[in-house]
Design an enzyme around this catalytic site. Structure first.
Site, PDB file in Angstrom:
ATOM      1  N   LEU A  34       6.048  23.606  89.063  1.00  0.00           N
ATOM      2  CA  LEU A  34       5.008  22.668  88.623  1.00  0.00           C
ATOM      3  C   LEU A  34       4.562  22.937  87.193  1.00  0.00           C
ATOM      4  CD1 LEU A  34       2.747  22.421  91.809  1.00  0.00           C
ATOM      5  CD2 LEU A  34       4.763  21.074  91.195  1.00  0.00           C
ATOM      6  N   GLY A  37       2.780  17.939  83.819  1.00  0.00           N
ATOM      7  CA  GLY A  37       3.142  16.590  84.259  1.00  0.00           C
ATOM      8  C   GLY A  37       2.818  16.401  85.742  1.00  0.00           C
ATOM      9  N   HIS A  38       3.228  17.371  86.552  1.00  0.00           N
ATOM     10  CA  HIS A  38       2.885  17.315  87.982  1.00  0.00           C
ATOM     11  C   HIS A  38       1.365  17.371  88.162  1.00  0.00           C
ATOM     12  CE1 HIS A  38       6.948  19.388  88.081  1.00  0.00           C
ATOM     13  NE2 HIS A  38       7.167  18.405  88.906  1.00  0.00           N
ATOM     14  N   VAL A 177       3.714  13.275  80.369  1.00  0.00           N
ATOM     15  CA  VAL A 177       2.986  14.349  79.684  1.00  0.00           C
ATOM     16  C   VAL A 177       3.983  15.113  78.820  1.00  0.00           C
ATOM     17  CG1 VAL A 177       1.610  16.445  79.988  1.00  0.00           C
ATOM     18  CG2 VAL A 177       1.333  14.530  81.575  1.00  0.00           C
ATOM     19  N   SER A 187      10.820  20.499  84.508  1.00  0.00           N
ATOM     20  CA  SER A 187      11.087  21.828  85.068  1.00  0.00           C
ATOM     21  C   SER A 187      12.324  22.433  84.425  1.00  0.00           C
ATOM     22  CB  SER A 187      11.266  21.724  86.587  1.00  0.00           C
ATOM     23  OG  SER A 187      10.112  21.121  87.149  1.00  0.00           O
ATOM     24  N   ARG A 188      13.317  21.588  84.119  1.00  0.00           N
ATOM     25  CA  ARG A 188      14.569  22.088  83.525  1.00  0.00           C
ATOM     26  C   ARG A 188      14.396  22.606  82.095  1.00  0.00           C
ATOM     27  NH1 ARG A 188      16.688  17.771  86.574  1.00  0.00           N
ATOM     28  NH2 ARG A 188      18.364  18.385  88.000  1.00  0.00           N
TER      29      ARG A 188
HETATM   30  P1  AMP Z   1      10.083  16.491  89.870  1.00  0.00           P
HETATM   31  O1  AMP Z   1       9.437  17.719  90.424  1.00  0.00           O
HETATM   32  O2  AMP Z   1      10.793  16.710  88.587  1.00  0.00           O
HETATM   33  O3  AMP Z   1      10.909  15.753  90.901  1.00  0.00           O
HETATM   34  O4  AMP Z   1       8.897  15.512  89.507  1.00  0.00           O
HETATM   35  C1  AMP Z   1       7.913  15.170  90.449  1.00  0.00           C
HETATM   36  C2  AMP Z   1       7.075  14.049  89.900  1.00  0.00           C
HETATM   37  O5  AMP Z   1       6.470  14.462  88.676  1.00  0.00           O
HETATM   38  C3  AMP Z   1       7.917  12.804  89.563  1.00  0.00           C
HETATM   39  O6  AMP Z   1       7.175  11.634  89.922  1.00  0.00           O
HETATM   40  C4  AMP Z   1       8.080  12.906  88.080  1.00  0.00           C
HETATM   41  O7  AMP Z   1       8.262  11.652  87.455  1.00  0.00           O
HETATM   42  C5  AMP Z   1       6.758  13.527  87.676  1.00  0.00           C
HETATM   43  N1  AMP Z   1       6.893  14.171  86.359  1.00  0.00           N
HETATM   44  C6  AMP Z   1       7.839  15.069  85.991  1.00  0.00           C
HETATM   45  N2  AMP Z   1       7.686  15.396  84.689  1.00  0.00           N
HETATM   46  C7  AMP Z   1       6.637  14.665  84.224  1.00  0.00           C
HETATM   47  C8  AMP Z   1       5.975  14.553  82.955  1.00  0.00           C
HETATM   48  N3  AMP Z   1       6.373  15.248  81.887  1.00  0.00           N
HETATM   49  N4  AMP Z   1       4.932  13.709  82.864  1.00  0.00           N
HETATM   50  C9  AMP Z   1       4.513  12.990  83.947  1.00  0.00           C
HETATM   51  N5  AMP Z   1       5.079  13.066  85.159  1.00  0.00           N
HETATM   52  C10 AMP Z   1       6.124  13.887  85.308  1.00  0.00           C
END
Ligand code: AMP
Length: 269
Positions: A34, A37-38, A177, A187-188
């Site tokens: 996390l 963004g999360h 974000v 995360s990557r």
């Molecule tokens: P993930 O863990 O990458 O599958 O992302 C989970 C949620 O967080 C998804 O809805 C993503 O679009 C959102 N997310 C990931 N990175 C960002 C970011 N930089 N800004 C806003 N939301 C994000």
């Protein structure tokens, strides 16, 4: 905060909190590691819903590349602490075998969206995302589901799936974000070396032009060959790109709103 490892426990924990039936439930699906963004999704869910559910599951079926799956950053203890700090009520953190038991064979295909861009470059990816999102929606039965604009194609496919399969769930999309240097949080990003990270900054710089030709030129000049860099006719339209920096694949987009003139100091918005 309850941490549910099984579908039955997640359903029971949510049902217990929902006992009066009136309280809106918000679901924030995540794959963990996390970042801010999360956290912005969790903050919105906490402000808008009575019950906040976060799923924490690195979904194997959306990774075509097993090395990418193995290398995906995982830190459950830190994620649970972050969820607790954000006021999450229930974390659903199943094992892969709980979500894909032996005999699993039912998949969600979102045809047109699944065939382009991320779908074209990552075979099976869109099908894996659509299937896990539908499963998470069935298990947690939220009133509102929270997604980030960062993954614009994911938003578009969830929107299509909610509509096509008649799911009575409101979609909330929160802005991307970014770090102070402009790179969208992901995360990557943790896997980028310092020099790769410097190179990756061409991605937000390219997209900020709002023009696919200019963006492509900036990416190529930085030594990044994009999988695609294109205006996508989503709701809202975006200029989106995917690039590989070393071994790490990054996606990003900017929302194009051509109907709104830029704000000026005399006309602040
Ligand atoms: P993930 O863990 O990458 O599958 O992302 C989970 C949620 O967080 C998804 O809805 C993503 O679009 C959102 N997310 C990931 N990175 C960002 C970011 N930089 N800004 C806003 N939301 C994000």
């Amino acid at each position: 905060m309850i941490v549910a490892r099984t579908i039955a426990d997640a359903r029971a924990a949510i049902a217990e909190r929902r006992a009066d039936g009136a309280a809106p439930v918000g679901l924030v699906p995540t794959m963990g590691a996390l970042h801010a963004g999360h956290r912005s999704l969790l903050t919105a869910a906490r402000a808008e819903c009575q019950i906040v559910v976060m799923s924490l599951f690195v979904n194997p079926s959306q990774f075509g590349d097993q090395a990418d799956l193995a290398a995906y950053p995982r830190d459950e203890a830190a994620d649970l602490a972050a969820a607790e700090a954000a006021g999450v009520d229930v974390v659903f953190a199943p094992d892969p075998a709980e979500m894909y038991p032996p005999g699993f064979q039912t998949w969600v295909e979102v045809e047109r969206i699944g065939a382009t861009h991320e779908g074209a470059h990552r075979p099976g990816h869109v099908r894996g995302v659509a299937t896990i999102v539908l499963k998470l929606l069935h298990i947690t039965a939220p009133d509102v589901a929270y997604f980030g604009q960062k993954d614009a194609q994911q938003v578009e496919l969830v929107r299509a799936m909610l509509r096509d399969l008649d799911l009575p769930i409101r979609l909330r999309v929160l802005p991307t974000v970014r770090d102070a240097d402009g790179l969208a949080l992901a995360s990557r990003n943790a896997r980028l070396s310092p020099s790769e990270r410097a190179q990756a900054l061409a991605l937000p710089r390219a997209l900020a032009t709002g023009d696919s030709d200019q963006a492509r030129a900036i990416l190529l000049e930085a030594g990044l060959a994009p999988d695609y860099v294109e205006v996508l006719d989503f709701d809202p339209p975006v200029l989106a790109a995917a690039v590989r920096v070393g071994k790490t694949r990054l996606i990003d987009n900017v929302v194009l709103d051509r109907s709104i003139a830029p704000a000026t100091e005399a006309d602040p918005r």
